[in-house]
Structures are given as C-alpha cells and as structure tokens.
Design an enzyme around this catalytic site. Structure first.
Site, PDB file in Angstrom:
ATOM      1  N   CYS A 260       0.846  -1.189   0.000  1.00  0.00           N
ATOM      2  CA  CYS A 260       0.000   0.000   0.000  1.00  0.00           C
ATOM      3  C   CYS A 260       0.883   1.241   0.000  1.00  0.00           C
ATOM      4  O   CYS A 260       1.763   1.386   0.849  1.00  0.00           O
ATOM      5  CB  CYS A 260      -0.885  -0.037   1.236  1.00  0.00           C
ATOM      6  SG  CYS A 260      -1.355   1.567   1.870  1.00  0.00           S
ATOM      7  N   GLU A 261       0.662   2.114  -0.965  1.00  0.00           N
ATOM      8  CA  GLU A 261       1.556   3.261  -1.088  1.00  0.00           C
ATOM      9  C   GLU A 261       1.289   4.343  -0.045  1.00  0.00           C
ATOM     10  O   GLU A 261       2.076   5.253   0.118  1.00  0.00           O
ATOM     11  CB  GLU A 261       1.502   3.854  -2.502  1.00  0.00           C
ATOM     12  CG  GLU A 261       0.221   4.549  -2.859  1.00  0.00           C
ATOM     13  CD  GLU A 261       0.251   5.056  -4.300  1.00  0.00           C
ATOM     14  OE1 GLU A 261       1.051   4.560  -5.099  1.00  0.00           O
ATOM     15  OE2 GLU A 261      -0.554   5.963  -4.601  1.00  0.00           O
ATOM     16  N   HIS A 262       0.163   4.251   0.647  1.00  0.00           N
ATOM     17  CA  HIS A 262      -0.123   5.253   1.673  1.00  0.00           C
ATOM     18  C   HIS A 262       0.557   4.942   2.996  1.00  0.00           C
ATOM     19  O   HIS A 262       0.858   5.842   3.764  1.00  0.00           O
ATOM     20  CB  HIS A 262      -1.636   5.359   1.908  1.00  0.00           C
ATOM     21  CG  HIS A 262      -2.381   5.785   0.684  1.00  0.00           C
ATOM     22  ND1 HIS A 262      -3.582   5.241   0.294  1.00  0.00           N
ATOM     23  CD2 HIS A 262      -2.054   6.685  -0.273  1.00  0.00           C
ATOM     24  CE1 HIS A 262      -3.971   5.795  -0.836  1.00  0.00           C
ATOM     25  NE2 HIS A 262      -3.071   6.672  -1.204  1.00  0.00           N
ATOM     26  N   HIS A 263       0.753   3.662   3.284  1.00  0.00           N
ATOM     27  CA  HIS A 263       1.317   3.283   4.582  1.00  0.00           C
ATOM     28  C   HIS A 263       2.567   2.410   4.478  1.00  0.00           C
ATOM     29  O   HIS A 263       3.139   2.045   5.494  1.00  0.00           O
ATOM     30  CB  HIS A 263       0.258   2.526   5.398  1.00  0.00           C
ATOM     31  CG  HIS A 263      -0.995   3.315   5.642  1.00  0.00           C
ATOM     32  ND1 HIS A 263      -2.118   3.198   4.861  1.00  0.00           N
ATOM     33  CD2 HIS A 263      -1.275   4.267   6.568  1.00  0.00           C
ATOM     34  CE1 HIS A 263      -3.053   4.019   5.305  1.00  0.00           C
ATOM     35  NE2 HIS A 263      -2.566   4.689   6.336  1.00  0.00           N
TER      36      HIS A 263
ATOM     37  N   CYS B 159      -2.800  -2.376   6.455  1.00  0.00           N
ATOM     38  CA  CYS B 159      -2.919  -1.031   7.049  1.00  0.00           C
ATOM     39  C   CYS B 159      -4.304  -0.842   7.666  1.00  0.00           C
ATOM     40  O   CYS B 159      -4.529   0.090   8.417  1.00  0.00           O
ATOM     41  CB  CYS B 159      -2.628   0.058   6.022  1.00  0.00           C
ATOM     42  SG  CYS B 159      -3.750   0.105   4.626  1.00  0.00           S
TER      43      CYS B 159
ATOM     44  N   GLN C 202      -5.027  -0.528  -4.570  1.00  0.00           N
ATOM     45  CA  GLN C 202      -5.716  -1.634  -5.243  1.00  0.00           C
ATOM     46  C   GLN C 202      -6.584  -1.149  -6.402  1.00  0.00           C
ATOM     47  O   GLN C 202      -6.682  -1.808  -7.440  1.00  0.00           O
ATOM     48  CB  GLN C 202      -6.552  -2.399  -4.209  1.00  0.00           C
ATOM     49  CG  GLN C 202      -7.218  -3.640  -4.785  1.00  0.00           C
ATOM     50  CD  GLN C 202      -7.986  -4.425  -3.747  1.00  0.00           C
ATOM     51  OE1 GLN C 202      -7.561  -4.546  -2.602  1.00  0.00           O
ATOM     52  NE2 GLN C 202      -9.142  -4.947  -4.131  1.00  0.00           N
TER      53      GLN C 202
ATOM     54  N   HIS D 243      -5.893  -5.655   3.429  1.00  0.00           N
ATOM     55  CA  HIS D 243      -4.955  -4.544   3.615  1.00  0.00           C
ATOM     56  C   HIS D 243      -4.483  -4.515   5.059  1.00  0.00           C
ATOM     57  O   HIS D 243      -5.280  -4.252   5.957  1.00  0.00           O
ATOM     58  CB  HIS D 243      -5.640  -3.225   3.239  1.00  0.00           C
ATOM     59  CG  HIS D 243      -5.925  -3.119   1.772  1.00  0.00           C
ATOM     60  ND1 HIS D 243      -5.340  -2.196   0.959  1.00  0.00           N
ATOM     61  CD2 HIS D 243      -6.708  -3.878   0.973  1.00  0.00           C
ATOM     62  CE1 HIS D 243      -5.756  -2.363  -0.289  1.00  0.00           C
ATOM     63  NE2 HIS D 243      -6.592  -3.381  -0.306  1.00  0.00           N
TER      64      HIS D 243
HETATM   65 ZN    ZN Z   1      -2.807   1.765   3.455  1.00  0.00          ZN
END
Ligand code: ZN
Length: 193
Positions: free
Chosen positions: A79-82, A150, A120, A148
């Site tokens: 996941c590119e956010h976390h 995260c 995703q 996920h």
């Molecule tokens: Zn995430």
C-alpha cells in the site's frame, strides 16, 4: 528490479528508522537488518523482472471469441499510503478478438503491477487497461480481492475485512449478460470436485 533501485539508500534509511524508534542498530539481532530489508524491498516493490507490457508481447492468432478466465491469482503488493502489505487474489478474464496469450502471462501482468507501491483501485484498472490495449480484447474483466494490513493490523483494526475492486472493459461493461457470466465463473461453484 528497476534501474533506479538504490539498495544502499534503503539500508541507510532503515538504520535511521531503527535509531528513531530508540533501537541500537548495531546490536546483534539488528546488525544485518538494514541489508535484509533492502533485499525484501527489492523483491516486493522493485518492479519485478519485467515491464508488464513484456508479458503480453507474444500473442497467438486464435479464433476464440468466448471468455478466458484465470481465477485466484495470488498477489502481494505494498500500500503506497502506509508502506504496509496488501495481498489477496486477482481474477483476470478477457474475450479475445483474434489474439490470445499464454495464460500464465495474465498472472505475470498481475505480478508486475503488484510489485510497486500501489493502491488496489489503480492496480485493477492498470491490469484491465493493458490487456485491452495490447490484445485488442473484446472485453476485459478484472476483479481483485485484497486484505490490507494497514486496515487490519492498525487504524480501524478490522481483521477479515476484504476490499473488492473490479474493472470492466468492452463487452463486460456494455453487456450485462457477459458481466453476469464472468461473475458466475469467478464466484460460482467450482467445476472440480
Ligand atoms: Zn494503506
């Protein structure tokens, strides 16, 4: 692994993270951790061995205009956010328009798009768009089920929650019968005993 991948820089960054959380990066158990993490990153977000387009470069002429579906393609992404893993299963189907590819190539496309920082939703569209573009398929359907970490191990902590995304192109978008057929193939009873 893509060309810009800089292992020594990851090692330095991991060492800094260890220091920042109050650890001694030189203690026994952690001494080789930066190097190990750099190798892990190379493997899981280094872009894989190939550009996703390479997987679809070789196609075969075949007069089959019905659904081809590869179900349950396992994938692991980040996941590119976390920068935490998300993983699950991808189902990739298409309706050829005179061109087919080796079925393992569809799994390679999923793998290539998974091995980078991702979301995703985008991964689902990227797979569908590339197959549509490179095979000129009459229809493409991609359904991805992801877990996920995260969301399961931090934040709202909802273990067991699955994220489902789909991208429908061509016939699968236009014709409800095609869409119903592929969803039945993906989620219907398995033909094997
Ligand atoms: Zn995430």
């Amino acid at each position: 692994m893509n060309k810009q991948f800089d292992k020594p820089k990851i090692e330095r960054a991991v060492r800094m993270i260890l220091e920042a959380i109050g650890e001694d990066p030189d203690r026994d158990g952690l001494r080789d951790t930066p190097a190990r993490v750099a190798r892990v990153y190379a493997e899981i977000v280094g872009g894989g061995d190939t550009d996703p387009r390479h997987a679809l470069r070789t196609s075969f002429k075949e007069d089959h205009h019905e659904i081809v579906l590869v179900k349950d393609i396992a994938f692991y992404s980040m996941c590119e956010h976390h920068l935490l893993p998300f993983f699950g299963k991808a189902h990739v189907g298409y309706i050829p328009n005179g061109k087919i590819v080796g079925i393992s190539k569809l799994a390679r496309v999923v793998e290539a798009f998974a091995r980078r920082p991702q979301v995703q939703e985008r991964m689902t569209s990227q797979i569908a768009d590339l197959i549509e573009e490179m095979l000129g398929a009459e229809g493409v359907a991609v359904v991805i089920e992801g877990i996920h970490t995260c969301m399961t191990m931090r934040g709202v902590k909802k273990p067991g929650a699955t994220v489902i995304t789909s991208a429908m192109r061509g016939d699968f978008r236009k014709r409800i019968t095609s869409r119903t057929e592929i969803m039945a193939l993906i989620y219907g009873k398995s033909m094997s005993a």
